[in-house]
Design an enzyme around this catalytic site. Structure first.
Site, short mmCIF file in Angstrom:
data_model
loop_
_atom_site.label_atom_id
_atom_site.label_comp_id
_atom_site.label_asym_id
_atom_site.label_seq_id
_atom_site.Cartn_x
_atom_site.Cartn_y
_atom_site.Cartn_z
N GLU A 21 -2.57 -4.03 -12.64
CA GLU A 21 -3.98 -3.85 -12.98
C GLU A 21 -4.25 -4.05 -14.47
O GLU A 21 -5.32 -3.68 -14.96
CB GLU A 21 -4.42 -2.41 -12.63
CG GLU A 21 -4.16 -2.02 -11.21
CD GLU A 21 -5.36 -2.22 -10.32
OE1 GLU A 21 -5.97 -3.29 -10.42
OE2 GLU A 21 -5.64 -1.30 -9.56
N HIS A 49 -6.42 7.73 -8.81
CA HIS A 49 -7.12 7.89 -7.54
C HIS A 49 -7.35 9.39 -7.30
O HIS A 49 -6.87 9.95 -6.31
CB HIS A 49 -6.30 7.29 -6.39
CG HIS A 49 -5.87 5.88 -6.60
ND1 HIS A 49 -4.81 5.30 -5.92
CD2 HIS A 49 -6.36 4.90 -7.41
CE1 HIS A 49 -4.66 4.04 -6.32
NE2 HIS A 49 -5.58 3.77 -7.23
P1 13P Z 1 0.46 -0.69 -10.47
O1 13P Z 1 1.66 0.04 -9.91
O2 13P Z 1 0.69 -2.19 -10.46
O3 13P Z 1 0.07 -0.16 -11.79
O4 13P Z 1 -0.77 -0.44 -9.45
C1 13P Z 1 -1.04 0.87 -9.09
C2 13P Z 1 -2.47 1.08 -8.62
O5 13P Z 1 -2.96 2.18 -8.71
C3 13P Z 1 -3.25 0.00 -8.05
O6 13P Z 1 -4.57 0.45 -7.87
#
Ligand code: 13P
Length: 268
Positions: free
Chosen positions: A74, A95
């Protein structure tokens, strides 16, 4: 920020995000921009609760790797925020369950229910869904980044940013706390919104105290439309393409919007 401090804070924040269940498994990502312009970022597919300092990835501002760690998938979304907001030096994406529940329900966190949130964070709009790690996501976020310090990403999660890692994390925490209170208030029968006069006073205080500048008025924000406050740039997206509000607090809706509102109320 110097590299040693940035590494220490980044690690601490990864652990805190995991301990507070803002992330599980390998969710989420964090980055910080150093004084020399380089970016320290969490590596992809790594549990933030088990993060160690040697795993931290280093890139330039175009995302090119400068060490042997693969940065978050990201990272492009973080780089977009650094480009759009030169005042921002750190980004936290997670999240968190209550904030993400809003994002899944298709709702912004934009009801004027808490004075401190209006003062220090402002409303948190919902960016349209975009596939994670692609330009779709950055494109959905781009128009909102300039005017907000935290965003919800539809059917995905939340991102907050600030002048250092702690400010970014604090904003993420406020977002999650606000979402939790809003949900609890709804369980108790619904929240009572602050009046337009109270909102105007809070916005005036936050601008004179320097918490948020006038740019934060240009928001896809439910409560701002309740007030008489003008947007300094005229760049003030509305939450709906056709509904509108005037200074008296009255709103006008199209027939379709009214039907949708009544259907929603009936469902609830
Ligand atoms: P990454 O492990 O690539 O950072 O992605 C985690 C994530 O939360 C994707 O939304």
């Amino acid at each position: 920020m110097d590299e040693q401090t940035a590494r220490r804070d980044l690690l601490r924040i990864c652990h805190l995000m995991y301990e507070r269940s803002y992330v599980v498994s390998s969710d989420g990502n964090v980055s910080v921009q150093l004084d020399d312009g380089r970016i320290l970022a969490t590596p992809t597919m790594t549990c933030k609760g088990r993060m160690t300092e040697d795993l931290i990835a280093i890139t330039d501002l175009d995302g090119r790797s400068l060490n042997n760690q693969r940065a978050s998938s990201e990272l492009a979304m973080h780089l977009l925020i650094y480009r759009e907001r030169p005042d921002v030096k750190a980004v936290c994406h997670a999240h968190p369950p209550h904030g993400t529940a809003f994002a899944v329900a298709g709702l912004a966190i934009d009801q004027p229910i808490l004075s401190e949130v209006i003062l220090t964070l402002g409303c948190v709009p919902l960016a349209e869904y975009g596939t994670p790690s692609t330009d779709e996501l950055s494109d959905a976020m781009r128009p909102l980044v300039k005017h907000h310090n935290a965003l919800l990403m539809a059917n995905h999660g939340a991102v907050a940013y600030g002048s250092d890692l702690w400010q970014a994390f604090d904003r993420l925490e406020t977002l999650e706390h606000t979402a939790k209170i809003a949900i609890l208030a709804r369980v108790l029968g619904g929240s009572r919104n602050l009046s337009p006069e109270a909102i105007e006073k809070l916005i005036n205080v936050r601008e004179s105290a320097g918490y948020l500048d006038q740019g934060a008025r240009c928001q896809a924000c439910g409560y701002l439309h309740e007030t008489n406050l003008a947007c300094p740039t005229g760049d003030r997206p509305s939450r709906s393409s056709s509904s509108s509000a005037n200074g008296s607090g009255k709103i006008s809706l199209t027939r379709e919007e009214l039907i949708e509102l009544l259907a929603q109320a009936a469902r609830e």
